[in-house]
Write a protein that holds these residues in place. Structure first.
Motif, PDB file in Angstrom:
ATOM      1  N   LEU A 213      -5.941  -1.158   6.617  1.00 60.47           N
ATOM      2  CA  LEU A 213      -5.371  -1.119   5.272  1.00 60.47           C
ATOM      3  C   LEU A 213      -4.307  -2.202   5.042  1.00 60.47           C
ATOM      4  O   LEU A 213      -4.325  -2.866   4.003  1.00 60.47           O
ATOM      5  N   PRO A 214      -3.352  -2.426   5.968  1.00 58.14           N
ATOM      6  CA  PRO A 214      -2.387  -3.518   5.735  1.00 58.14           C
ATOM      7  C   PRO A 214      -3.056  -4.882   5.633  1.00 58.14           C
ATOM      8  O   PRO A 214      -2.624  -5.724   4.838  1.00 58.14           O
ATOM      9  N   THR A 215      -4.106  -5.093   6.411  1.00 60.13           N
ATOM     10  CA  THR A 215      -4.828  -6.370   6.341  1.00 60.13           C
ATOM     11  C   THR A 215      -5.475  -6.553   4.982  1.00 60.13           C
ATOM     12  O   THR A 215      -5.360  -7.624   4.354  1.00 60.13           O
ATOM     13  N   TYR A 216      -6.155  -5.526   4.498  1.00 62.19           N
ATOM     14  CA  TYR A 216      -6.789  -5.625   3.181  1.00 62.19           C
ATOM     15  C   TYR A 216      -5.751  -5.871   2.092  1.00 62.19           C
ATOM     16  O   TYR A 216      -5.984  -6.662   1.168  1.00 62.19           O
ATOM     17  N   ALA A 217      -4.613  -5.184   2.172  1.00 62.45           N
ATOM     18  CA  ALA A 217      -3.584  -5.334   1.147  1.00 62.45           C
ATOM     19  C   ALA A 217      -3.095  -6.772   1.062  1.00 62.45           C
ATOM     20  O   ALA A 217      -2.937  -7.332  -0.038  1.00 62.45           O
ATOM     21  N   LEU A 218      -2.858  -7.397   2.192  1.00 61.14           N
ATOM     22  CA  LEU A 218      -2.340  -8.767   2.196  1.00 61.14           C
ATOM     23  C   LEU A 218      -3.409  -9.790   1.809  1.00 61.14           C
ATOM     24  O   LEU A 218      -3.100 -10.811   1.184  1.00 61.14           O
ATOM     25  N   LEU A 219      -4.656  -9.516   2.160  1.00 63.86           N
ATOM     26  CA  LEU A 219      -5.718 -10.466   1.822  1.00 63.86           C
ATOM     27  C   LEU A 219      -6.057 -10.461   0.339  1.00 63.86           C
ATOM     28  O   LEU A 219      -6.721 -11.382  -0.146  1.00 63.86           O
ATOM     29  N   THR A 220      -5.602  -9.440  -0.391  1.00 61.52           N
ATOM     30  CA  THR A 220      -5.869  -9.462  -1.831  1.00 61.52           C
ATOM     31  C   THR A 220      -5.156 -10.612  -2.526  1.00 61.52           C
ATOM     32  O   THR A 220      -5.613 -11.061  -3.587  1.00 61.52           O
ATOM     33  N   PHE A 221      -4.088 -11.130  -1.944  1.00 67.87           N
ATOM     34  CA  PHE A 221      -3.360 -12.222  -2.606  1.00 67.87           C
ATOM     35  C   PHE A 221      -4.151 -13.525  -2.620  1.00 67.87           C
ATOM     36  O   PHE A 221      -4.347 -14.108  -3.693  1.00 67.87           O
ATOM     37  N   PRO A 222      -4.621 -14.033  -1.474  1.00 62.39           N
ATOM     38  CA  PRO A 222      -5.449 -15.243  -1.575  1.00 62.39           C
ATOM     39  C   PRO A 222      -6.731 -15.021  -2.367  1.00 62.39           C
ATOM     40  O   PRO A 222      -7.182 -15.937  -3.075  1.00 62.39           O
ATOM     41  N   ILE A 223      -7.326 -13.818  -2.296  1.00 60.77           N
ATOM     42  CA  ILE A 223      -8.533 -13.560  -3.081  1.00 60.77           C
ATOM     43  C   ILE A 223      -8.201 -13.595  -4.574  1.00 60.77           C
ATOM     44  O   ILE A 223      -8.952 -14.165  -5.379  1.00 60.77           O
ATOM     45  N   ALA A 224      -7.069 -12.997  -4.951  1.00 57.72           N
ATOM     46  CA  ALA A 224      -6.662 -13.028  -6.360  1.00 57.72           C
ATOM     47  C   ALA A 224      -6.338 -14.448  -6.809  1.00 57.72           C
ATOM     48  O   ALA A 224      -6.675 -14.845  -7.937  1.00 57.72           O
TER      49      ALA A 224
ATOM     50  N   GLY B 139      -9.650 -18.828  -2.025  1.00 58.44           N
ATOM     51  CA  GLY B 139      -8.320 -18.663  -2.598  1.00 58.44           C
ATOM     52  C   GLY B 139      -7.294 -19.605  -1.991  1.00 58.44           C
ATOM     53  O   GLY B 139      -6.439 -20.143  -2.699  1.00 58.44           O
ATOM     54  N   LEU B 140      -7.370 -19.803  -0.679  1.00 61.14           N
ATOM     55  CA  LEU B 140      -6.448 -20.732  -0.030  1.00 61.14           C
ATOM     56  C   LEU B 140      -6.647 -22.148  -0.547  1.00 61.14           C
ATOM     57  O   LEU B 140      -5.677 -22.894  -0.753  1.00 61.14           O
ATOM     58  N   TYR B 141      -7.891 -22.509  -0.773  1.00 53.26           N
ATOM     59  CA  TYR B 141      -8.177 -23.842  -1.310  1.00 53.26           C
ATOM     60  C   TYR B 141      -7.668 -23.961  -2.739  1.00 53.26           C
ATOM     61  O   TYR B 141      -7.100 -24.999  -3.129  1.00 53.26           O
ATOM     62  N   ALA B 142      -7.847 -22.896  -3.531  1.00 54.24           N
ATOM     63  CA  ALA B 142      -7.425 -22.944  -4.926  1.00 54.24           C
ATOM     64  C   ALA B 142      -5.911 -22.981  -5.059  1.00 54.24           C
ATOM     65  O   ALA B 142      -5.373 -23.665  -5.924  1.00 54.24           O
ATOM     66  N   ALA B 143      -5.208 -22.247  -4.189  1.00 50.60           N
ATOM     67  CA  ALA B 143      -3.759 -22.139  -4.313  1.00 50.60           C
ATOM     68  C   ALA B 143      -3.030 -23.309  -3.672  1.00 50.60           C
ATOM     69  O   ALA B 143      -2.118 -23.890  -4.248  1.00 50.60           O
ATOM     70  N   ARG B 144      -3.431 -23.646  -2.437  1.00 46.56           N
ATOM     71  CA  ARG B 144      -2.780 -24.710  -1.672  1.00 46.56           C
ATOM     72  C   ARG B 144      -1.262 -24.534  -1.650  1.00 46.56           C
ATOM     73  O   ARG B 144      -0.498 -25.466  -1.884  1.00 46.56           O
ATOM     74  N   ARG B 145      -0.838 -23.304  -1.357  1.00 45.82           N
ATOM     75  CA  ARG B 145       0.599 -23.035  -1.311  1.00 45.82           C
ATOM     76  C   ARG B 145       0.876 -21.917  -0.313  1.00 45.82           C
ATOM     77  O   ARG B 145      -0.006 -21.120   0.016  1.00 45.82           O
ATOM     78  N   ALA B 146       2.127 -21.855   0.130  1.00 48.13           N
ATOM     79  CA  ALA B 146       2.492 -20.891   1.176  1.00 48.13           C
ATOM     80  C   ALA B 146       2.358 -19.459   0.703  1.00 48.13           C
ATOM     81  O   ALA B 146       2.116 -18.554   1.500  1.00 48.13           O
ATOM     82  N   GLU B 147       2.522 -19.238  -0.607  1.00 45.16           N
ATOM     83  CA  GLU B 147       2.427 -17.876  -1.114  1.00 45.16           C
ATOM     84  C   GLU B 147       1.070 -17.243  -0.852  1.00 45.16           C
ATOM     85  O   GLU B 147       0.951 -16.026  -0.828  1.00 45.16           O
ATOM     86  N   SER B 148       0.035 -18.048  -0.688  1.00 42.69           N
ATOM     87  CA  SER B 148      -1.279 -17.490  -0.370  1.00 42.69           C
ATOM     88  C   SER B 148      -1.600 -17.589   1.115  1.00 42.69           C
ATOM     89  O   SER B 148      -2.295 -16.729   1.658  1.00 42.69           O
ATOM     90  N   LEU B 149      -1.084 -18.623   1.800  1.00 44.31           N
ATOM     91  CA  LEU B 149      -1.393 -18.806   3.214  1.00 44.31           C
ATOM     92  C   LEU B 149      -0.687 -17.782   4.089  1.00 44.31           C
ATOM     93  O   LEU B 149      -1.297 -17.185   4.993  1.00 44.31           O
ATOM     94  N   LEU B 150       0.606 -17.542   3.853  1.00 44.59           N
ATOM     95  CA  LEU B 150       1.365 -16.650   4.732  1.00 44.59           C
ATOM     96  C   LEU B 150       0.809 -15.219   4.733  1.00 44.59           C
ATOM     97  O   LEU B 150       0.656 -14.632   5.806  1.00 44.59           O
ATOM     98  N   PRO B 151       0.495 -14.623   3.575  1.00 43.21           N
ATOM     99  CA  PRO B 151      -0.080 -13.267   3.648  1.00 43.21           C
ATOM    100  C   PRO B 151      -1.390 -13.217   4.409  1.00 43.21           C
ATOM    101  O   PRO B 151      -1.685 -12.227   5.084  1.00 43.21           O
ATOM    102  N   ALA B 152      -2.181 -14.291   4.339  1.00 45.08           N
ATOM    103  CA  ALA B 152      -3.437 -14.319   5.095  1.00 45.08           C
ATOM    104  C   ALA B 152      -3.159 -14.350   6.593  1.00 45.08           C
ATOM    105  O   ALA B 152      -3.824 -13.663   7.378  1.00 45.08           O
TER     106      ALA B 152
END
Length: 481
Positions: free
Chosen positions: A322-333, A286-299
């Motif tokens: 649980l907070p870790t899983y919630a934030l990691l859903t963004f780069p995965i999505a 996901g980080l590779y696909a997004a290449r933007r802060a919106e995915s890097l910062l939550p990770a």
């Protein structure tokens, strides 16, 4: 009216999809977990603090009052566990929508609803959605805080996002004060980027911490002899120190709610280890696909929130992450949606869609099976607590009273009594201080135990009665002669 709704759906379909995900999340809780499950030990401690009909259970140093504020509107009115469960189902569904919804202005499209769907489908998110526990609410607060932060550092970020950021940080600090520090730390470091530096954002982070920690600090001086004394007591209770509990968390993936010595959780299940191992790979994709802060910062924030539980706490509970899983859903999505958007040609796109769908169905199968394995035995155990309470009432136990022994806090709450739970019975023949103090205060005292011939030497002189129809196990009650 119908044409206005259809125009709104066409104008903002992704928000409507997020609403649908949140509604399904709430409905799934009501169906899969249900409102009939009794309160657990930690839940009873929290609820008793704001239930005027029962004595407050002992509130130890590590706990914080945030979750009690969430349930107070219901518990002040009624002691019905069913009403409380339904209320929390509705509130958690709204919190899922609200927290993930802060991201829609950052990334319009399918990413946000997909991230919410991934998180809401976790057995942990479903089980704890209507539980009186703080970790899920920390997850919602962290998701919203990172979303508001990214909106604030964008050009044109207004006062609304600054206020939202401060409120979210304060909420996390009220729920679990140390977690708020691990949330704010990477956000503060991110402000060091010249393009992102905003003095009012820094002020919001500090203000949120100050407001959120205030209650815990004030209580430290009122009840625990000062901030340092409470901090040391909290460290002792949580077995804080240098640890490496990664394997303990792997053991807890398939449903044990607590992996803490002397109890064991058994070996890690291969299917769950495979699921867990896939998360870093999907995040990197996901980080590779997004290449933007919106995915890097939550990770980055997700890793920060996981760090204390992996390296500083000597035991594991799946809810801690649980907070870790919630934030990691963004780069995965981002990765899943990006794969579908970048697929070229009819066959590759169908192949990618099939791969994504198959992976999600496998995820749902694993989560659903585990949720059932978690819920079914706990329904029986917590119903056993209710039966024990009814059996004790049948013996004439009435407030003011003290229930001492195994599962005592949960049983006592249902009776309106004070409770003192013991994990291991005292080996000395002297009457415990809690029992002596209760007798001196004129309270009726009764000890409960499941299955042991004689739990403690001091009970040898007490009358013993078998509690009928209390399962699982054979329950006994002891009363002073």
């Amino acid at each position: 009216m119908g044409s206005r709704a259809s125009r709104w759906l066409r104008a903002d379909p992704w928000r409507a999809l997020l609403m649908l995900v949140a509604a399904c999340y709430g409905i799934a809780q009501l169906i899969a977990v249900g409102p009939g499950m009794g309160l657990g030990w930690d839940e009873t401690v929290y609820v008793s603090q704001v239930d005027p009909r029962v004595p407050a259970a002992e509130f130890i140093a590590p706990r914080a009052r945030g979750i009690t504020l969430i349930v107070a509107p219901v518990t002040l009115v009624t002691s019905s566990t069913e009403v409380l469960r339904v209320y929390l189902c509705l509130l958690s569904a709204l919190a899922l929508y609200g927290s993930f919804g802060t991201w829609l202005r950052l990334r319009p499209g399918a990413v946000v609803p997909v991230a919410a769907l991934l998180f809401g489908s976790l057995w942990l998110a479903l089980f704890y959605g209507n539980e009186v526990m703080p970790n899920l609410w920390v997850a919602f607060g962290a998701v919203a805080a990172v979303g508001f932060f990214l909106r604030c550092v964008r050009p044109g970020g207004g006062r609304g996002c600054v206020a939202g950021l401060a409120v979210c940080v304060a909420a996390v600090a009220l729920l679990r004060p140390p977690d708020s520090v691990w949330l704010v730390l990477p956000l503060a470091l991110a402000l060091a980027r010249p393009r992102w530096w905003r003095p009012r954002v820094a002020l919001a982070l500090v203000a949120g911490l100050v407001v959120g920690w205030a209650d815990w600090i004030i209580e430290a001086y009122v009840r625990f002899g000062g901030l340092l004394a409470r901090w040391h007591a909290a460290e002792a209770a949580n077995e804080t120190g240098l640890h490496f509990s990664l394997y303990d968390h792997a053991q807890a993936l398939n449903g044990p709610l607590l992996c803490r010595p002397p109890g064991g959780c058994g070996p890690a299940e291969p299917s769950w280890v495979l699921w867990w191992s896939a998360i870093p790979a999907l995040v990197l994709l996901g980080l590779y696909a997004a290449r933007r802060a919106e995915s890097l910062l939550p990770a980055v924030v997700a890793v920060s929130l996981a760090a204390p539980y992996l390296f500083l706490v000597g035991y594991a509970a799946p809810r801690f992450l649980l907070p870790t899983y919630a934030l990691l859903t963004f780069p995965i999505a981002y990765g899943a949606v990006g794969l579908l958007e970048r697929a070229r040609g009819r066959a590759p796109k169908w192949a990618v869609a099939f791969l994504v769908t198959a992976g999600f169905l496998a995820h749902l199968t694993l989560q659903g099976g585990t949720l059932d394995e978690v819920v079914t035995p706990r329904l029986a155990k917590r119903e056993g607590d209710a039966r024990a309470a009814r059996a004790l009432e049948g013996l004439g136990v009435r407030p003011p009273c003290l229930v001492y022994g195994e599962q005592a806090v949960k049983i006592a709450y249902r009776m309106g009594c004070a409770g003192h739970t013991v994990l291991t019975w005292p080996e000395q023949s002297d009457v415990p201080a809690a029992v002596r103090d209760a007798e001196a205060a004129g309270k009726q005292v009764i000890a409960v135990d499941r299955g042991r011939p004689v739990p403690a030497p001091f009970l040898l002189t007490w009358d013993r009665r078998h509690l009928q129809n209390v399962q699982p196990g054979r329950w006994f009650a002891y009363t002073p002669r």
